[in-house]
Motif scaffolding. Structure first.
Motif, PDB file in Angstrom:
ATOM      1  N   MET A  33       0.740  -1.127   0.020  1.00 39.69           N
ATOM      2  CA  MET A  33       0.089  -0.127   0.118  1.00 39.69           C
ATOM      3  C   MET A  33       0.732   1.004   0.063  1.00 39.69           C
ATOM      4  O   MET A  33       0.500   2.299  -0.534  1.00 39.69           O
ATOM      5  CB  MET A  33      -0.845   0.111   1.306  1.00 39.69           C
ATOM      6  CG  MET A  33      -1.904  -1.093   1.176  1.00 39.69           C
ATOM      7  SD  MET A  33      -3.151  -0.888   2.771  1.00 39.69           S
ATOM      8  CE  MET A  33      -4.475  -1.976   2.261  1.00 39.69           C
ATOM      9  N   ALA A  34       1.856   1.121   0.771  1.00 38.30           N
ATOM     10  CA  ALA A  34       2.923   2.360   0.839  1.00 38.30           C
ATOM     11  C   ALA A  34       3.364   2.509  -0.539  1.00 38.30           C
ATOM     12  O   ALA A  34       3.476   3.812  -0.968  1.00 38.30           O
ATOM     13  CB  ALA A  34       3.785   2.098   1.856  1.00 38.30           C
ATOM     14  N   GLN A  35       4.004   1.810  -1.319  1.00 38.66           N
ATOM     15  CA  GLN A  35       4.666   1.677  -2.455  1.00 38.66           C
ATOM     16  C   GLN A  35       3.592   2.285  -3.759  1.00 38.66           C
ATOM     17  O   GLN A  35       3.623   2.942  -4.442  1.00 38.66           O
ATOM     18  CB  GLN A  35       5.181   0.424  -2.863  1.00 38.66           C
ATOM     19  CG  GLN A  35       6.150   0.584  -4.197  1.00 38.66           C
ATOM     20  CD  GLN A  35       7.134   1.572  -4.147  1.00 38.66           C
ATOM     21  OE1 GLN A  35       7.707   1.529  -3.170  1.00 38.66           O
ATOM     22  NE2 GLN A  35       7.288   2.476  -5.054  1.00 38.66           N
ATOM     23  N   ALA A  36       2.344   1.581  -3.384  1.00 42.59           N
ATOM     24  CA  ALA A  36       1.351   2.065  -4.384  1.00 42.59           C
ATOM     25  C   ALA A  36       0.899   3.588  -4.257  1.00 42.59           C
ATOM     26  O   ALA A  36       0.445   3.988  -5.303  1.00 42.59           O
ATOM     27  CB  ALA A  36      -0.113   0.999  -4.021  1.00 42.59           C
ATOM     28  N   LEU A  37       1.031   4.065  -2.852  1.00 45.22           N
ATOM     29  CA  LEU A  37       0.362   5.373  -2.818  1.00 45.22           C
ATOM     30  C   LEU A  37       1.438   6.336  -3.643  1.00 45.22           C
ATOM     31  O   LEU A  37       1.266   7.257  -4.290  1.00 45.22           O
ATOM     32  CB  LEU A  37       0.562   5.887  -1.510  1.00 45.22           C
ATOM     33  CG  LEU A  37      -0.700   5.338  -0.580  1.00 45.22           C
ATOM     34  CD1 LEU A  37      -0.296   5.638   0.808  1.00 45.22           C
ATOM     35  CD2 LEU A  37      -2.004   6.182  -1.312  1.00 45.22           C
ATOM     36  N   ARG A  38       3.060   6.094  -3.499  1.00 44.79           N
ATOM     37  CA  ARG A  38       3.858   6.703  -4.171  1.00 44.79           C
ATOM     38  C   ARG A  38       3.956   6.594  -5.714  1.00 44.79           C
ATOM     39  O   ARG A  38       3.868   7.363  -6.421  1.00 44.79           O
ATOM     40  CB  ARG A  38       5.241   6.120  -3.855  1.00 44.79           C
ATOM     41  CG  ARG A  38       5.631   6.554  -2.330  1.00 44.79           C
ATOM     42  CD  ARG A  38       7.002   6.336  -1.674  1.00 44.79           C
ATOM     43  NE  ARG A  38       7.414   6.648  -0.718  1.00 44.79           N
ATOM     44  CZ  ARG A  38       7.515   5.704   0.520  1.00 44.79           C
ATOM     45  NH1 ARG A  38       7.344   4.592   0.271  1.00 44.79           N
ATOM     46  NH2 ARG A  38       7.885   6.283   1.778  1.00 44.79           N
ATOM     47  N   ASP A  39       3.434   5.109  -6.167  1.00 51.51           N
ATOM     48  CA  ASP A  39       3.575   4.944  -7.438  1.00 51.51           C
ATOM     49  C   ASP A  39       2.200   5.695  -8.190  1.00 51.51           C
ATOM     50  O   ASP A  39       2.166   5.838  -9.314  1.00 51.51           O
ATOM     51  CB  ASP A  39       3.329   3.545  -7.780  1.00 51.51           C
ATOM     52  CG  ASP A  39       4.531   2.807  -7.332  1.00 51.51           C
ATOM     53  OD1 ASP A  39       5.759   3.196  -7.365  1.00 51.51           O
ATOM     54  OD2 ASP A  39       4.569   1.583  -7.210  1.00 51.51           O
ATOM     55  N   ASN A  40       1.146   5.944  -7.446  1.00 53.88           N
ATOM     56  CA  ASN A  40       0.019   6.689  -7.998  1.00 53.88           C
ATOM     57  C   ASN A  40      -0.028   7.955  -7.643  1.00 53.88           C
ATOM     58  O   ASN A  40      -1.075   8.503  -7.536  1.00 53.88           O
ATOM     59  CB  ASN A  40      -1.263   5.677  -7.479  1.00 53.88           C
ATOM     60  CG  ASN A  40      -1.402   4.497  -8.346  1.00 53.88           C
ATOM     61  OD1 ASN A  40      -1.677   4.368  -9.684  1.00 53.88           O
ATOM     62  ND2 ASN A  40      -0.767   3.422  -7.536  1.00 53.88           N
ATOM     63  N   CYS A  41       0.833   8.700  -7.274  1.00 52.56           N
ATOM     64  CA  CYS A  41       0.952  10.320  -6.781  1.00 52.56           C
ATOM     65  C   CYS A  41       0.287  10.922  -7.696  1.00 52.56           C
ATOM     66  O   CYS A  41      -0.521  11.840  -7.541  1.00 52.56           O
ATOM     67  CB  CYS A  41       2.330  10.421  -6.549  1.00 52.56           C
ATOM     68  SG  CYS A  41       2.583  11.926  -6.000  1.00 52.56           S
TER      69      CYS A  41
END
Length: 415
Positions: A33-41
């Motif tokens: 989830m943390a990575q997905a937030l960054r990837d979908n900024c």
């Protein structure tokens, strides 16, 4: 079955699945989830831009717009908050020994999830990620009902988190955003006591009052933040000035910003001219008692009962107090049980302040802006409880759990 009842029922069913998920699996999902937030900024910021455009049209206050605004740094902070949550011990399943009775019965207590938490909030899209992650790690389903001001942003963040849940074969209902901000649906949501275990409202005083008066589900109140700095006669005045400027001007539209300054009369003549110059430079509007007002140009003079306002802007109330006892009385009368700060070099005075003040966070020589789940090591917070139910202050993982008794015997019967 209505839309809201079905939504709440699905969250309850999903929470039962999550309650049994091992810690390593929960942490793996959170890391994704943390990575997905960054990837979908970019997608999140595009949704936030729609909310900001609507906010401009509706002429929302500067404080509301500040809470609503996302940028890359704030999305990074959301992701970092989730990563801190990963690093924290999982409270679910924690066993506390309670002792063995004379008859041989062994008693323990186990920490368990609450079940389903309902968050009701206004222009705070970061709550979607913070509450989603905290509830996930603590084994709870969460139903998120954000205000219309942040709806596009909240739905975009939720979709990012749902993508991760789907990839791990977990139900999306674990993190549910109510897609319609209609007030009638909110009323119905607060009646879902068969499926929702706790309601946590975050927002203005009007929202908190409305939820408290209308919910049939227990409510953790996150009331307004009327936070004070008391500068004692034994204070380091340079430290006091830094605490004041950081607490009042670093970010004004948040509940841990300073709204009141209390100054011991013994140091007022030395300290208040420094305060006047510093706050004038920052453009802070001054409201002051009759003893403090002469140190400021264009100060609004307040009567004895006119303190206690939550400004959420570059505005502050200043009062000269006769002594420590008067400072305590002022905070008791006008504080909101959120955060109170003393600046003093006298250890005995500091300890007495911390013992005496009824607030969820009481600080000595530290900025009120540290009254925050992330800053206090919780990773994030689901709210700051200003009422004493099972939690008081910033609510992290442990505050989202309860304890049940485990009783083991070998055939004992009660005589």
């Amino acid at each position: 079955m209505s839309f809201i009842t079905e939504l709440a029922k699905n969250a309850k069913a999903a929470a039962k699945i999550l309650a049994l998920l091992p810690t390593p699996e929960k942490n793996a999902v959170l890391q994704a989830m943390a990575q997905a937030l960054r990837d979908n900024c970019d997608a999140i910021l595009a949704a936030n831009a729609l909310d900001l455009a609507q906010a401009s049209q509706n002429q929302l206050s500067a404080a509301m717009v500040d809470r609503l605004t996302l940028n890359k740094a704030r999305i990074d902070a959301m992701a970092a908050g989730i990563e801190t949550i990963i690093s924290l011990p999982d409270p679910v399943g924690e066993i506390r020994q309670f002792g063995t009775r004379p008859n041989g019965i062994e008693i323990r207590k186990m920490r368990i999830p609450l079940g389903v938490v309902c968050m009701i909030y206004e222009a705070r899209p970061n709550v979607t990620a913070d509450a989603g992650a905290l509830c996930f790690k603590s084994g709870n389903g969460v139903v998120l009902r954000g205000g219309k001001e942040a709806l596009h942003s909240s739905l975009a963040i939720a979709e990012v988190l749902h993508t991760v849940l789907r990839a791990h074969q977990l139900p999306e209902a674990l993190i549910t955003v109510v897609p319609d901000p209609d007030r009638g649906l909110l009323m119905e949501l607060m009646q879902q006591k068969d499926y929702i275990d706790l309601v946590i409202p975050r927002g203005g005083e009007g929202l908190i009052k409305f939820v408290t008066e209308n919910s049939t589900i227990p409510v953790i109140q996150h009331f307004k933040g009327v936070c004070h700095l008391y500068v004692d006669k034994d204070a380091d005045l340079a430290v006091a000035l830094n605490l004041l400027l950081n607490g009042k001007t670093q970010r004004t539209g948040v509940c841990n910003a300073l709204e009141g300054l209390l100054v011991h009369q013994a140091i007022a003549a030395d300290f208040l001219p420094q305060v006047s110059a510093a706050l004038k430079e920052k453009g802070v509007k001054i409201n002051a008692c009759e003893h403090a007002a002469p140190y400021f140009s264009n100060a609004t003079v307040l009567g004895a009962e006119e303190f206690g306002e939550e400004y959420l802007s570059l505005e502050i109330a200043i009062r000269v107090v006769d002594d420590f006892t008067m400072a305590l009385a002022h905070i008791d009368r006008f504080g909101s049980h959120h955060t109170e700060v003393i600046c003093t070099q006298n250890q005995a005075t500091a300890e007495l302040f911390q013992r005496s003040i009824d607030a969820s966070v009481v600080m000595v020589n530290a900025s009120s802006r540290f009254s925050d789940g992330g800053e206090l090591g919780l990773g994030a917070e689901i709210g700051i409880a200003t009422t004493k139910l099972h939690a008081y202050g910033p609510m992290g993982l442990e505050s989202l759990t309860a304890e049940k008794y485990l009783v083991n015997g070998s055939g004992q019967v009660r005589q």
